[in-house]
Design a protein around this motif. Structure first.
Motif, PDB file in Angstrom:
ATOM      1  N   UNK A 241       0.844  -1.195   0.000  1.00  0.00           N
ATOM      2  CA  UNK A 241       0.000   0.000   0.000  1.00  0.00           C
ATOM      3  C   UNK A 241       0.875   1.239   0.000  1.00  0.00           C
ATOM      4  N   UNK A 242       0.580   2.180  -0.890  1.00  0.00           N
ATOM      5  CA  UNK A 242       1.270   3.470  -0.930  1.00  0.00           C
ATOM      6  C   UNK A 242       0.241   4.587  -0.834  1.00  0.00           C
ATOM      7  N   UNK A 243       0.535   5.568   0.014  1.00  0.00           N
ATOM      8  CA  UNK A 243      -0.357   6.706   0.192  1.00  0.00           C
ATOM      9  C   UNK A 243       0.428   7.975  -0.097  1.00  0.00           C
ATOM     10  N   UNK A 244      -0.036   8.743  -1.075  1.00  0.00           N
ATOM     11  CA  UNK A 244       0.649   9.971  -1.465  1.00  0.00           C
ATOM     12  C   UNK A 244       0.822  10.030  -2.967  1.00  0.00           C
ATOM     13  N   UNK A 245       1.835  10.748  -3.431  1.00  0.00           N
ATOM     14  CA  UNK A 245       2.155  10.798  -4.860  1.00  0.00           C
ATOM     15  C   UNK A 245       3.127   9.676  -5.177  1.00  0.00           C
ATOM     16  N   UNK A 246       2.682   8.739  -6.019  1.00  0.00           N
ATOM     17  CA  UNK A 246       3.475   7.548  -6.326  1.00  0.00           C
ATOM     18  C   UNK A 246       3.289   7.179  -7.794  1.00  0.00           C
ATOM     19  N   UNK A 247       4.073   6.199  -8.239  1.00  0.00           N
ATOM     20  CA  UNK A 247       3.978   5.745  -9.626  1.00  0.00           C
ATOM     21  C   UNK A 247       2.561   5.285  -9.959  1.00  0.00           C
ATOM     22  N   UNK A 248       2.082   5.671 -11.145  1.00  0.00           N
ATOM     23  CA  UNK A 248       0.814   5.152 -11.637  1.00  0.00           C
ATOM     24  C   UNK A 248       1.064   3.781 -12.282  1.00  0.00           C
ATOM     25  N   UNK A 249       0.014   3.005 -12.544  1.00  0.00           N
ATOM     26  CA  UNK A 249       0.230   1.636 -13.026  1.00  0.00           C
ATOM     27  C   UNK A 249       0.866   1.513 -14.406  1.00  0.00           C
ATOM     28  N   UNK A 250       0.729   2.518 -15.296  1.00  0.00           N
ATOM     29  CA  UNK A 250       1.149   2.329 -16.679  1.00  0.00           C
ATOM     30  C   UNK A 250       2.573   2.782 -16.955  1.00  0.00           C
ATOM     31  N   UNK A 251       2.838   4.088 -16.857  1.00  0.00           N
ATOM     32  CA  UNK A 251       4.063   4.669 -17.420  1.00  0.00           C
ATOM     33  C   UNK A 251       5.347   4.055 -16.851  1.00  0.00           C
ATOM     34  N   UNK A 252       5.560   4.033 -15.523  1.00  0.00           N
ATOM     35  CA  UNK A 252       6.824   3.466 -15.027  1.00  0.00           C
ATOM     36  C   UNK A 252       6.995   1.983 -15.365  1.00  0.00           C
ATOM     37  N   UNK A 253       5.894   1.250 -15.437  1.00  0.00           N
ATOM     38  CA  UNK A 253       5.976  -0.169 -15.761  1.00  0.00           C
ATOM     39  C   UNK A 253       6.515  -0.371 -17.179  1.00  0.00           C
ATOM     40  N   UNK A 254       5.957   0.375 -18.146  1.00  0.00           N
ATOM     41  CA  UNK A 254       6.423   0.261 -19.523  1.00  0.00           C
ATOM     42  C   UNK A 254       7.857   0.764 -19.640  1.00  0.00           C
ATOM     43  N   UNK A 255       8.184   1.834 -18.921  1.00  0.00           N
ATOM     44  CA  UNK A 255       9.540   2.394 -18.968  1.00  0.00           C
ATOM     45  C   UNK A 255      10.588   1.388 -18.532  1.00  0.00           C
ATOM     46  N   UNK A 256      10.274   0.555 -17.557  1.00  0.00           N
ATOM     47  CA  UNK A 256      11.238  -0.432 -17.071  1.00  0.00           C
ATOM     48  C   UNK A 256      11.568  -1.491 -18.123  1.00  0.00           C
TER      49      UNK A 256
END
Length: 306
Positions: free
Chosen positions: A66-81
């Protein structure tokens, strides 16, 4: 722009991003992350530092974080990796301005199926990490991915909501929706991937007119030898198929990257970003937009991690 050069023409030195990340582990469950970035604000001629990610994380098991605050969204960082070349160009939906890489909200993620499958669900403000203002509802942003065989990743992404535009005194007409499919195959010698997205009313939340859009991206990288690789990418999108059906955005890049030392990438790259048939007619009959525009760029890109 319409055949005439603009002030963007010329030669210069650009620093696209500068991230500084700090994390702290409180105990075996709870931790926190702060990641800063900066940009240049033209109206006050100053470079400003801002917060990109700031969240508290509770990892209760491999299946639930669980993350609370400003964090990675499900799409962009996943594809970037999988793509690896954000420092040259951000991925398809972010390049087109229909997704930010992080947002404020509550984020849940985890792995199942012996670590071969993952999920991510975020309830976010919808404005992106630069704008944490309130609205009447949250957007739902989701991903599910799995690896049926070693190296092959398949993923489905879905987002729906008002994009943070439904204020107390504002009337909305539509809910924005976006669906994306991605397939990537990554091995030590090469990587290749394809993305396909479709949107409904992404830019029409505040308009009674309906619209849709779609696009795709194909990218790949091949290692010539241990520290030298070649890469290429091609995007094609029609962001307004109902209101501006002739509007089309095409982008491609190709280049060669060299790693002189660990965590340093140097790339010689040629890029072209082209828009055709951008003129549109508004609801009151006036004409807006630019019919055509083309951005060509040749240069040396560098990425340094520390």
């Amino acid at each position: 722009s319409d055949g005439a050069k603009t002030d963007a023409s010329g030669t210069g030195l650009d620093v696209k991003r500068f991230y500084f990340s700090m994390s702290h582990q409180f105990d075996k469950t709870w931790s926190a992350n702060l990641t800063t970035d900066f940009n240049y604000v033209s109206n006050d001629s100053e470079t400003q530092l801002f917060v990109k990610k700031a969240y508290v994380e509770g990892k209760f098991s491999n299946a639930f974080t669980l993350r609370i605050g400003s964090a990675d969204v499900p799409l962009v960082p996943f594809v970037e990796n999988l793509y690896l070349n954000r420092y040259i160009e951000n991925v398809l939906v972010e390049h087109l301005g229909i997704e930010a890489s992080a947002d404020w909200g509550v984020h849940a993620l985890g792995a199942f199926g012996n670590g071969k499958a993952h999920y991510a669900v975020s309830a976010i403000t919808g404005n992106g990490y630069k704008n944490p203002t309130r609205s009447q509802s949250l957007d739902l942003d989701t991903r599910i991915d799995f690896e049926p065989v070693d190296g092959l990743t398949l993923a489905l992404f879905y987002r729906t909501g008002k994009r943070g535009l439904d204020k107390q005194t504002v009337t909305t007409f539509h809910t924005a929706n976006r669906t994306e499919l991605m397939a990537a195959y990554v091995k030590a010698k090469f990587r290749v991937g394809a993305e396909l997205f479709q949107t409904d009313n992404w830019n029409q939340v505040l308009s009674p007119l309906s619209d849709s859009g779609d696009g795709h991206s194909i990218w790949g990288m091949y290692s010539i030898k241990k520290n030298v690789s070649v890469f290429a990418r091609y995007d094609d999108a029609k962001p307004s198929k109902d209101l501006s059906p002739s509007l089309e955005n095409k982008y491609f890049n190709l280049g060669l990257v060299f790693q002189p030392v660990a965590k340093v990438d140097l790339a010689v790259v040629y890029k072209q970003d082209k828009v055709d048939n951008g003129v549109y007619k508004t609801s009151n009959g006036t004409i807006g937009g630019t019919n055509s525009g083309k951005h060509n760029e040749l240069g040396l890109w560098a990425q340094v991690n520390f």
